[in-house]
Design a protein around this motif. Structure first.
Motif, PDB file in Angstrom:
ATOM      1  N   CYS A   1       0.837  -1.211   0.000  1.00 20.35           N
ATOM      2  CA  CYS A   1       0.000   0.000   0.000  1.00 20.35           C
ATOM      3  C   CYS A   1       0.868   1.256   0.000  1.00 20.35           C
ATOM      4  CB  CYS A   1      -0.951  -0.002   1.194  1.00 20.35           C
ATOM      5  SG  CYS A   1      -2.295  -1.202   1.060  1.00 20.35           S
ATOM      6  N   LYS A   2       1.933   1.281   0.793  1.00 20.60           N
ATOM      7  CA  LYS A   2       2.821   2.444   0.834  1.00 20.60           C
ATOM      8  C   LYS A   2       3.544   2.615  -0.501  1.00 20.60           C
ATOM      9  CE  LYS A   2       5.515   5.747   2.227  1.00 20.60           C
ATOM     10  NZ  LYS A   2       5.088   7.068   1.799  1.00 20.60           N
TER      11      LYS A   2
ATOM     12  N   ALA B   1       1.022   3.908  -3.084  1.00 23.61           N
ATOM     13  CA  ALA B   1       0.193   5.061  -2.687  1.00 23.61           C
ATOM     14  C   ALA B   1       0.186   6.109  -3.796  1.00 23.61           C
ATOM     15  CB  ALA B   1       0.711   5.660  -1.385  1.00 23.61           C
ATOM     16  N   GLY B   2      -1.012   6.563  -4.133  1.00 21.09           N
ATOM     17  CA  GLY B   2      -1.183   7.583  -5.161  1.00 21.09           C
ATOM     18  C   GLY B   2      -1.394   7.025  -6.557  1.00 21.09           C
TER      19      GLY B   2
ATOM     20  N   LYS C   1      -7.740   4.606  -6.397  1.00 24.01           N
ATOM     21  CA  LYS C   1      -6.474   5.227  -6.036  1.00 24.01           C
ATOM     22  C   LYS C   1      -6.014   4.603  -4.720  1.00 24.01           C
ATOM     23  CE  LYS C   1      -5.321   9.504  -6.897  1.00 24.01           C
ATOM     24  NZ  LYS C   1      -5.186  10.973  -6.872  1.00 24.01           N
TER      25      LYS C   1
ATOM     26  N   ARG D   1      -3.929   4.059  -1.304  1.00 22.48           N
ATOM     27  CA  ARG D   1      -3.437   4.920  -0.220  1.00 22.48           C
ATOM     28  C   ARG D   1      -2.660   4.080   0.783  1.00 22.48           C
ATOM     29  NH1 ARG D   1      -3.297   9.492  -2.442  1.00 22.48           N
ATOM     30  NH2 ARG D   1      -5.273  10.465  -2.905  1.00 22.48           N
TER      31      ARG D   1
ATOM     32  N   PHE E   1      -9.971   3.118  -0.404  1.00 20.97           N
ATOM     33  CA  PHE E   1      -9.437   3.516  -1.691  1.00 20.97           C
ATOM     34  C   PHE E   1     -10.551   4.174  -2.508  1.00 20.97           C
ATOM     35  CE2 PHE E   1      -6.577  -0.496  -1.313  1.00 20.97           C
ATOM     36  CZ  PHE E   1      -5.730   0.163  -0.441  1.00 20.97           C
TER      37      PHE E   1
END
Length: 140
Positions: free
Chosen positions: A79-80, A83-84, A106, A108, A126
């Protein structure tokens, strides 16, 4: 009409393109696609009529998964790392139910940690990008 009801699972939740799919299903304790509608107020005009306000539909893909601190392949790290990014997803609530949902969200970063000596879960949320589409799961 006969009553119909299914339990959530066994199913799956996948993110990404075919060559780089990330499977969440084996860690998820809850998954939900939540549509919502944002309605603007009507606009009154001098004649007494009203111009109907616009409606905007959106959705969130939410849920919880078991935290895994076992290294760089955990969903927490995934997830990290992502992210974005906007990635396609496929959510099948139950393989016995015949329904799958596809769309894009998206990604996160999520919370890491919690209570000591506890199997911690983390919530994800998300934002949906574009529309989501329900379809039949192929038999077999």
């Amino acid at each position: 009409m006969a009553i119909k009801s299914h339990k959530l699972g066994p199913g799956f939740l996948k993110f990404g393109e075919t060559a780089s799919l990330q499977e969440f299903g084996s860690q998820c304790t809850a998954v939900k696609l939540e549509p919502s509608v944002d309605e603007e107020d009507n606009i009154p005009v001098l004649s007494g009529e009203e111009l109907e306000g616009d409606e905007t539909e959106s959705y969130m893909l939410t849920g919880s998964f078991l935290q895994d601190y076992g290294g760089m392949t955990s969903l927490l790290v995934w997830c990290k790392t992502n992210a974005g990014k906007v990635l396609p997803f496929e959510f099948t609530p139950s393989t016995a139910g015949g329904l799958t949902i596809k769309g894009s969200v998206k990604i996160r970063a999520v919370a890491i940690g919690g209570d000591v000596k506890t199997r911690n879960t983390t919530d994800f949320e998300f934002k949906g990008i574009g529309d989501w589409v329900p379809s039949a799961v192929p038999a077999g």
